[in-house]
Design a protein around this motif. Structure first.
Motif, PDB file in Angstrom:
ATOM      1  N   ALA A   1      10.568 -46.332  14.697  1.00 36.59           N
ATOM      2  CA  ALA A   1      11.808 -45.717  15.160  1.00 36.59           C
ATOM      3  C   ALA A   1      12.090 -44.434  14.387  1.00 36.59           C
ATOM      4  O   ALA A   1      12.537 -43.431  14.960  1.00 36.59           O
ATOM      5  CB  ALA A   1      12.970 -46.703  15.011  1.00 36.59           C
TER       6      ALA A   1
ATOM      7  N   LYS B   1      10.834 -50.610  12.706  1.00 33.16           N
ATOM      8  CA  LYS B   1      11.795 -49.700  12.062  1.00 33.16           C
ATOM      9  C   LYS B   1      11.112 -48.400  11.654  1.00 33.16           C
ATOM     10  O   LYS B   1      11.670 -47.305  11.817  1.00 33.16           O
ATOM     11  CB  LYS B   1      12.416 -50.376  10.839  1.00 33.16           C
TER      12      LYS B   1
ATOM     13  N   GLY C   1      10.305 -41.655  15.804  1.00 34.78           N
ATOM     14  CA  GLY C   1      10.690 -41.244  17.147  1.00 34.78           C
ATOM     15  C   GLY C   1      10.301 -42.190  18.256  1.00 34.78           C
ATOM     16  O   GLY C   1      10.393 -41.832  19.445  1.00 34.78           O
ATOM     17  N   MET C   2       9.878 -43.404  17.927  1.00 33.45           N
ATOM     18  CA  MET C   2       9.503 -44.371  18.955  1.00 33.45           C
ATOM     19  C   MET C   2      10.604 -45.421  19.087  1.00 33.45           C
ATOM     20  O   MET C   2      10.789 -46.248  18.182  1.00 33.45           O
ATOM     21  CB  MET C   2       8.178 -45.064  18.604  1.00 33.45           C
ATOM     22  N   PRO C   3      11.325 -45.442  20.202  1.00 34.07           N
ATOM     23  CA  PRO C   3      12.382 -46.444  20.381  1.00 34.07           C
ATOM     24  C   PRO C   3      11.800 -47.845  20.496  1.00 34.07           C
ATOM     25  O   PRO C   3      10.632 -48.036  20.826  1.00 34.07           O
ATOM     26  CB  PRO C   3      13.074 -46.008  21.674  1.00 34.07           C
ATOM     27  N   LYS C   4      12.641 -48.841  20.235  1.00 35.64           N
ATOM     28  CA  LYS C   4      12.194 -50.231  20.211  1.00 35.64           C
ATOM     29  C   LYS C   4      11.550 -50.675  21.531  1.00 35.64           C
ATOM     30  O   LYS C   4      10.519 -51.367  21.503  1.00 35.64           O
ATOM     31  CB  LYS C   4      13.373 -51.146  19.868  1.00 35.64           C
TER      32      LYS C   4
ATOM     33  N   GLN D   1       9.759 -48.988  23.600  1.00 34.48           N
ATOM     34  CA  GLN D   1       8.398 -48.458  23.625  1.00 34.48           C
ATOM     35  C   GLN D   1       7.520 -49.177  22.605  1.00 34.48           C
ATOM     36  O   GLN D   1       6.349 -49.471  22.880  1.00 34.48           O
ATOM     37  CB  GLN D   1       8.389 -46.954  23.348  1.00 34.48           C
TER      38      GLN D   1
END
Length: 204
Positions: free
Chosen positions: A134, A131, A137-140, A142
């Motif tokens: 995220a 979380k 800026g790092m989506p799940k 990735q």
């Protein structure tokens, strides 16, 4: 925070199979992370773990003034070196290094400032870390890739092994003050002591 011997032995075994990308600088994720002028007269290397409460205390109580009075004035370059204490810290370090370099300081600051909400949660610390990633800026998907990236983790552990050998690091945070001479110091410290050690190694 001092490392349990079992943790040290496990890390040494993993680091033995680390890739050479770290030493050769071929992986941009493994590049130096720091703030301050590259030509500052004093360089201070901080060895830290993102799950270390003493590291969090230093970052909360001392780092803001170090940044304002020593880094931003050009007197010091502060370099962060990963020294993860556990698997959660190791994954957090890998995530931080995978983010764009200009987000590194903000992300580790957020993690160190909220350890109770992700590292020491009663739930799943990796889910909470995802979380936090995220928000940076790092989506799940990735995040999942980074969590499974054993080569990156081994490289980080190899760097920790180097720190143990070259700087005798056995606890976090530890610092190496480098100028006209080198002084190594363990433990969170107040600004006055930090500034005095900078002065002690400052070139004439």
């Amino acid at each position: 925070m001092r490392l349990p011997r079992r943790t040290l032995l496990a890390a040494s075994a993993l680091a033995a199979t680390a890739p050479t990308a770290w030493a050769q600088g071929t992986d941009p994720r493994l590049a130096e992370r720091g703030i301050g002028r590259p030509d500052a007269p004093v360089k201070v290397v901080e060895f830290f773990s993102l799950t270390c409460s003493h590291c969090a205390a230093f970052h909360r109580d001392t780092f803001p003034r170090v940044k304002k009075d020593l880094v931003e004035t050009g007197a010091v370059r502060l370099i962060w070196r990963d020294f993860p204490l556990d698997q959660v810290a190791l994954t957090a370090a890998a995530v931080a290094r995978t983010l764009p370099a200009d987000r590194y300081e903000g992300f580790i600051s957020a993690l160190l400032g909220s350890q109770d909400r992700w590292a020491f949660t009663r739930g799943d610390p990796f889910a909470e870390l995802a979380k936090m990633a995220a928000l940076a800026g790092m989506p799940k998907p990735q995040f999942d890739q980074v969590q499974a990236d054993e080569a990156l983790k081994r490289a980080i552990l190899a760097e920790r092994s180097i720190a143990e050998k070259e700087f005798s690091v056995q606890a976090t945070p530890s610092f190496s003050f480098q100028g006209r001479r080198t002084v190594n110091q363990s433990g969170a410290m107040g600004f006055e002591k930090f500034a005095q050690l900078v002065q002690d190694v400052k070139p004439a």
